[in-house]
Every structure is written in C-alpha cells, then in structure tokens.
Design an enzyme around this catalytic site. Structure first.
Site, PDB file in Angstrom:
ATOM      1  N   ASP A 120      11.952  92.198 -76.740  1.00  9.89           N
ATOM      2  CA  ASP A 120      10.477  91.342 -76.832  1.00  9.89           C
ATOM      3  C   ASP A 120       9.888  92.963 -76.639  1.00  9.89           C
ATOM      4  O   ASP A 120      10.084  93.551 -76.278  1.00  9.89           O
ATOM      5  CB  ASP A 120      10.201  90.927 -75.431  1.00  9.89           C
ATOM      6  CG  ASP A 120      10.545  91.182 -74.262  1.00  9.89           C
ATOM      7  OD1 ASP A 120      11.291  91.944 -73.676  1.00  9.89           O
ATOM      8  OD2 ASP A 120       9.303  90.768 -73.120  1.00  9.89           O
ATOM      9  N   GLU A 151      11.399  91.024 -70.951  1.00 14.51           N
ATOM     10  CA  GLU A 151      11.457  91.934 -70.317  1.00 14.51           C
ATOM     11  C   GLU A 151       9.261  92.565 -69.655  1.00 14.51           C
ATOM     12  O   GLU A 151       8.961  92.707 -68.188  1.00 14.51           O
ATOM     13  CB  GLU A 151      11.902  93.489 -70.741  1.00 14.51           C
ATOM     14  CG  GLU A 151      11.276  94.686 -69.411  1.00 14.51           C
ATOM     15  CD  GLU A 151      10.279  95.175 -69.552  1.00 14.51           C
ATOM     16  OE1 GLU A 151       9.999  96.612 -68.642  1.00 14.51           O
ATOM     17  OE2 GLU A 151       9.976  95.576 -70.328  1.00 14.51           O
TER      18      GLU A 151
HETATM   19 ZN   LIG Z   1       9.249  98.423 -72.246  1.00 15.50          ZN
END
Ligand SMILES: [Zn+2]
Length: 385
Positions: free
Chosen positions: A72, A135
């Site tokens: 992401d 994340e």
């Molecule tokens: Zn990162």
C-alpha cells in the site's frame, strides 16, 4: 538498469492507496508462475486487500530468509510536477507515489528472487518475498500473517522501508510502539441553572486527563523503564471535545491520546494505566461513566543489534556505510517481533527517508538497482552461515 525498470513502473501504476492490494498481490504471484521451485500463496486480510507470499526453494533443506514489503501507499495529495501513478523516469530518478515508500524496495525484493531463478543459483533453504497490506494504517496484513502462523518458519526478514540518509544507509533494528486510544464519558444533560440533576461528562474527562498524565509523567521519568536505544514511554493527549451548549451540563465528552511505548513499559502496562483510572472513576456512581476505545495498538520492538542477518547485510552492502540504529517512529517490526524469540529482523531499503509521503516522491535508480544485488548477496550469505 533498463532490465529492472518494468516491474517497478508496473507497481507504481497500481494506485494501492490504503486499498486494492489484491491486484498487486495477484500481479506479483503471476510473475512467478511456471517455475518448479517456486510456491506462491495469496492471503486475504480484507475484501480486495490481499497479502502475497512467494517461496523460492533451494537445493537442500535450510533456513528461511525473507524480504517483506508493504504493497500500500499513502494518498498522493496535490501539487505534483509529475503524474503520481505513472513512474516517470528523469535524470536517474523515478518519480511517483510509493517509489521510495516502498515499491522500489518491493521491486528490489521481487527482482532479487527472479535473478536468482534466472542465474540458477544454488543455495540451501528458502528465500521468500512477502507483500503485506495496510502498513500505512494499522499494519493489519503483517499482523494477520504472524497470527495466522504463515511466518513461523521464517528465520530472518529484511523490510525495505526507505532508510537511506545523507552519507549513510541505516539498518533499523528497533522501533517504538504506538497506542492510539479514545476515552468516552457518558453523563446526564441538565440545565446549567440546576447542575445537581445532571452528571457532567467534561469534569470526568478533565479529572481523568490530570490523573493519567501524572502517572505517565512518572513512567517517562523513571530510569527503570528507560530503553537505552529508544528512550521512554510517553503519553500525549491530542484531541478533546465535549458539550454542545453553553448553558447545559454536558452529557458527552471524549479525549483522544497517543502513547509511544518502549519494551520496558509496553502496550499492556500502558493500557493498564488507562484501565485503572477508568475503573477508579466508574466506582463512584455519581460520576459520568468512562469507557476506553483502543483505536490502534502497535507494540514496541527491539530485535538483536548483531546477528547473522546484520553481518550478512553489512558484508553485502559493504559500499553503503550501513549504520545500525533504532527508529523513534513505528514500522512492521512491531508485528514481526512476535514471530518467534529468535527471529532476526532488520529494516533496510533503497529510498531516502525524507522522500516518504512527500509530493514528487522519487527513488534514485542507482540505489534501487544496487539494492537488488545487496538482497541477493545478503540472502545467499545468510543461508550459508
Ligand atoms: Zn513504508
């Protein structure tokens, strides 16, 4: 150089802004289709958001070395000179959201495996590429992989976040934890001329803030709870709100806060301070009721500062002035530290730290290509140690 551009550019063109990692995971799995010594697995975390694991098997049994990157990126935002999701190359740099944080790291991991396949490199054990979701918001993908037991056989992980700074590249071995929480007060509304028939939510929150901040200030100052790399656990109250009318006793109020933790005073102990203050308040029936909402809990992590993984990386990255340092922010070390007691962890990647999340984010292509070599050499050295 040209050889290593196409996958990186493809990755940049997936707009995986806190969603849609599914497509990226499938794309990566496809790159490894048709090889006898490779296994791939797609592991969903949410609808349309999947993690991926690629396992390249060596010629005999041995350790498992992994390169794990998140798929992401954060939103592009306004004001770009270059289109953020194309991967424009100019003067030795590729521009785009996620080039530094961390699709160049991800591409370097993928190319490391592909090169080793192409070179028919002989090694014991296995080399994995792991792609995780989410994340940037909660690190759910890494949590799911750890809790689901998918990583239990892993001996070492390199996570290629952008760790490069002027004149050095950092190897991050420790990171602080972070707890984001809200405390809600539920009282009873009344006219402010008759406060005795109401229950004031704001005063309960005010008392809570005073008590809890005092406790955390004691923790922060206590030498027994200090970590020599990461410093101290500390709490910051950051948002509060309550009441809707100036001549009413407020029935609702809340405060939000962020605790930054170290292993010596971690998540459980910190949440304990909040819970105890809430319980004390709630014992008094005349007061507004308090309740705790945990928005995000990331544990502090301190991996080893010297081990085979770090030795292998330092040998492979002999020309990068690698300095082993702690990180005051958070990263997936918080999740991976729970894989096992002896898992070896390091965060090391080609991007400049200052390029994460900025407008006109870029990666220096030389650094990126060097990292492919470094990952290949680190993997082979580690597996043969
Ligand atoms: Zn990162």
């Amino acid at each position: 150089m040209e050889k290593y551009i196409s996958i990186l550019r493809d990755l940049i063109q997936f707009e995986s802004v806190n969603d849609g990692e599914d497509e990226v995971a499938k794309y990566i799995a496809n790159l490894f289709e048709g090889y006898d010594n490779v296994e791939t697995e797609i592991i969903p975390s949410y609808p349309s958001r999947s993690n991926v694991i690629v396992k390249l098997k060596g010629s005999e049994k041995g350790k498992v070395f992994a390169i794990s990157g998140h798929l992401d990126v954060v939103a592009a935002g306004e004001g770009w000179t270059y289109p953020p999701f194309e991967g424009v190359v100019e003067d030795g740099k590729m521009y785009g959201r996620g080039t530094a944080d961390m699709k160049a790291g991800v591409a370097a991991g993928i190319y490391a495996l592909l090169d080793l396949i192409e070179e028919k490199k002989d090694f014991p054990g296995e080399i994995w590429f792991i792609g995780t979701v989410g994340e940037e918001m909660g690190m759910q993908g890494a949590l799911d992989l750890v809790e689901g037991g998918y990583l239990k056989d892993v001996d070492a992980i390199i996570t290629p976040e952008p760790t490069k700074r002027d004149g050095e590249n950092q190897g991050i071995f420790a990171s602080k934890g972070s707890i984001m929480y809200a405390v809600h007060a539920e009282g009873k509304a009344a006219h402010s001329s008759m406060p005795e028939i109401g229950v004031n939510a704001i005063t309960a929150i005010a008392d809570f803030i005073q008590k809890v901040q005092k406790k955390f200030d004691e923790v922060t100052a206590n030498k027994d709870f200090q970590n020599k790399e990461l410093g101290s656990t500390l709490n910051v109250f950051s948002i509060m709100e309550g009441g809707i009318q100036i001549n009413s006793v407020p029935d609702k109020a809340f405060v939000k806060g962020n605790i930054r933790t170290v292993p010596e005073f971690g998540s459980e102990q910190s949440i304990g301070i909040l819970e105890k203050a809430i319980e004390e308040n709630n014992r008094d029936e005349s007061r507004a009721k308090l309740s705790l909402e945990l928005i995000q809990v990331l544990d502090p992590a301190e991996a080893q500062k010297d081990n085979d993984l770090i030795r292998a990386l330092k040998e492979a990255a002999f020309d990068k002035n690698v300095q082993i340092r702690p990180l005051i922010g958070t990263c997936e070390l918080s999740r991976f530290i729970h894989i096992s007691n002896d898992v070896q962890l390091l965060v090391y990647g080609p991007g400049l730290t200052k390029e994460a999340h900025v407008v006109d984010e870029y990666i220096e292509l030389d650094e990126y290509v060097d990292t492919i070599r470094i990952f290949k050499d680190t993997a082979i050295k580690f597996l043969k140690m």
